[in-house]
Design an enzyme around this catalytic site. Sequence first.
Site, PDB file in Angstrom:
ATOM      1  CB  SER A 135     -39.421 -46.934 -45.174  1.00  0.00           C
ATOM      2  OG  SER A 135     -40.806 -47.047 -45.341  1.00  0.00           O
ATOM      3  CE  LYS A 161     -40.922 -48.249 -48.770  1.00  0.00           C
ATOM      4  NZ  LYS A 161     -40.606 -49.671 -49.007  1.00  0.00           N
ATOM      5  CE  LYS A 163     -44.138 -48.334 -46.060  1.00  0.00           C
ATOM      6  NZ  LYS A 163     -44.241 -49.582 -46.828  1.00  0.00           N
ATOM      7  CG  ASP A 189     -44.163 -49.239 -50.358  1.00  0.00           C
ATOM      8  OD1 ASP A 189     -44.964 -49.804 -51.127  1.00  0.00           O
ATOM      9  OD2 ASP A 189     -43.614 -49.822 -49.396  1.00  0.00           O
ATOM     10  CD  GLU A 214     -41.667 -50.814 -52.274  1.00  0.00           C
ATOM     11  OE1 GLU A 214     -41.166 -49.736 -51.897  1.00  0.00           O
ATOM     12  OE2 GLU A 214     -41.542 -51.870 -51.627  1.00  0.00           O
ATOM     13  CG  ASP A 239     -42.597 -55.250 -51.291  1.00  0.00           C
ATOM     14  OD1 ASP A 239     -42.148 -56.384 -51.071  1.00  0.00           O
ATOM     15  OD2 ASP A 239     -42.923 -54.480 -50.360  1.00  0.00           O
ATOM     16  CE  LYS A 263     -40.297 -55.330 -48.007  1.00  0.00           C
ATOM     17  NZ  LYS A 263     -41.740 -55.073 -47.857  1.00  0.00           N
ATOM     18  N   GLY A 291     -37.043 -53.799 -46.431  1.00  0.00           N
ATOM     19  CA  GLY A 291     -36.920 -54.014 -44.987  1.00  0.00           C
ATOM     20  C   GLY A 291     -38.260 -54.384 -44.405  1.00  0.00           C
TER      21      GLY A 291
HETATM   22  O1  NPG Z   1     -36.870 -50.069 -43.088  1.00  0.00           O
HETATM   23  O2  NPG Z   1     -37.359 -52.026 -42.325  1.00  0.00           O
HETATM   24  C1  NPG Z   1     -37.666 -50.965 -42.857  1.00  0.00           C
HETATM   25  C2  NPG Z   1     -39.114 -50.755 -43.230  1.00  0.00           C
HETATM   26  C3  NPG Z   1     -39.315 -50.568 -44.672  1.00  0.00           C
HETATM   27  O3  NPG Z   1     -41.373 -49.588 -45.311  1.00  0.00           O
HETATM   28  C4  NPG Z   1     -40.752 -50.597 -45.039  1.00  0.00           C
HETATM   29  N1  NPG Z   1     -41.326 -51.782 -45.050  1.00  0.00           N
HETATM   30  O4  NPG Z   1     -43.995 -52.449 -47.253  1.00  0.00           O
HETATM   31  O5  NPG Z   1     -41.893 -52.308 -47.522  1.00  0.00           O
HETATM   32  C5  NPG Z   1     -42.875 -52.277 -46.785  1.00  0.00           C
HETATM   33  C6  NPG Z   1     -42.718 -51.966 -45.328  1.00  0.00           C
HETATM   34  C7  NPG Z   1     -43.197 -52.980 -44.361  1.00  0.00           C
HETATM   35  C8  NPG Z   1     -42.833 -52.874 -43.052  1.00  0.00           C
HETATM   36  C9  NPG Z   1     -43.972 -54.030 -44.719  1.00  0.00           C
HETATM   37  C10 NPG Z   1     -43.235 -53.803 -42.130  1.00  0.00           C
HETATM   38  C11 NPG Z   1     -44.372 -54.960 -43.795  1.00  0.00           C
HETATM   39  C12 NPG Z   1     -44.003 -54.825 -42.479  1.00  0.00           C
END
Ligand code: NPG
Length: 368
Positions: A135, A161, A163, A189, A214, A239, A263, A291
């Site tokens: 990500s 991915k 953001k 996302d 997403e 999500d 998740k 994640g």
């Molecule tokens: O690889 O752990 C990872 C991060 C993946 O982008 C990621 N997580 O919205 O999915 C999400 C985002 C996130 C991270 C959301 C931290 C909340 C806290």
Amino acid sequence: MKIDELELRRVAMPLVSPFRTSFGTQTAKDILLVRVVVDGEEGWGECVTLPDPVYSPEYTDGAVDVIRRVMAPALAGVEFAGAHMIGELLGHIKGHRMAKAAIEMAVLDAELRAAGRSFARELGAVHTTVPCGVSVGIMDEIPRLLDAVDAYLDEGYVRIKLKIEPGWDVDVVRAVRERIGDDVQLQVDANTAYTLRDATHLARLDEFDLLLIEQPLEEEDILGHAELARLVRTPICLDESITSAQTAAAAIRLGATSIINIKPGRVGGYLEARRIHDLAVANGVPVWCGGMVESGLGRAANVALAALPGFTLPGDVSASDRFYKTDLTEPFVMRDGHLTVPTGPGLGVAPIPEVLDELTTWIEPLRM
Ligand code: NPG
């Protein structure tokens, strides 16, 4: 079995680089851990709350409070058959799924350690390795993002991915698609950053052959996502909106999601995560493992979950060094774009005592 000890612990883990999403920038993780001793066996859980309620209504101080004041007393002295009963025993407490998930994870770890069985075996994993997606956060300028994407692909990540948020979307995706070519799996996302009025704009992403978009809209806007799914060709993946097997069933039925990001923290634990997986498989809906920038503890459990048969898309399951120079556990190292599913008892990993001691900022043993 019975929880003999329950201890809360906060660890401060610096990130290798700032991670920016549509809801804010993280530069370090303040991770809440739950350590239990169940019938003499230790187990670890990781709570995936953020410091502030900007991803979901939960936040770390709130999780500490609800575990300390409500959940631990509800479990104190209680005899139960196994970790699968934790959800039941905490069922009268509304919400707070990330806090519940952390306790269930710790108890499951202890139970499985005692039984000599791994998370992967318990959850029903069918693969020994899982493919790694990464990500990539929002950045100040496109060239920096392209460099970051290049570096991740060089390391071996099999899926990118991005953001996105209003002002950092179509041009960014076009630039990345041009740079990486048509063969690399790419998805975006939005973390709820758009509204249905943006449908025409979001449809401009269709030309980039994305795996999915997403959570474009607010978490409660299930009908909006169903409507959006009729207006864009890119598959919609929920999500934040999916908080349980029940909400997953409704979202699938209403046509609001054709792919699900699972998740475990968001849905109340690994056992509910498995139920969503099973439901999705029965409905022909692909899933992937999300994640929350976990330490090696949460990562270990996520890797096990991602090895279930319905996880047919690469997850946000990256190597430890994507986020941390020093992980709490033995680091997860990527080989050929994959991580190896742990096979040892329980999580198959445990905190390294010296690292844990050094990073710990606070400990509170709760009366059980
Ligand atoms: O690889 O752990 C990872 C991060 C993946 O982008 C990621 N997580 O919205 O999915 C999400 C985002 C996130 C991270 C959301 C931290 C909340 C806290």
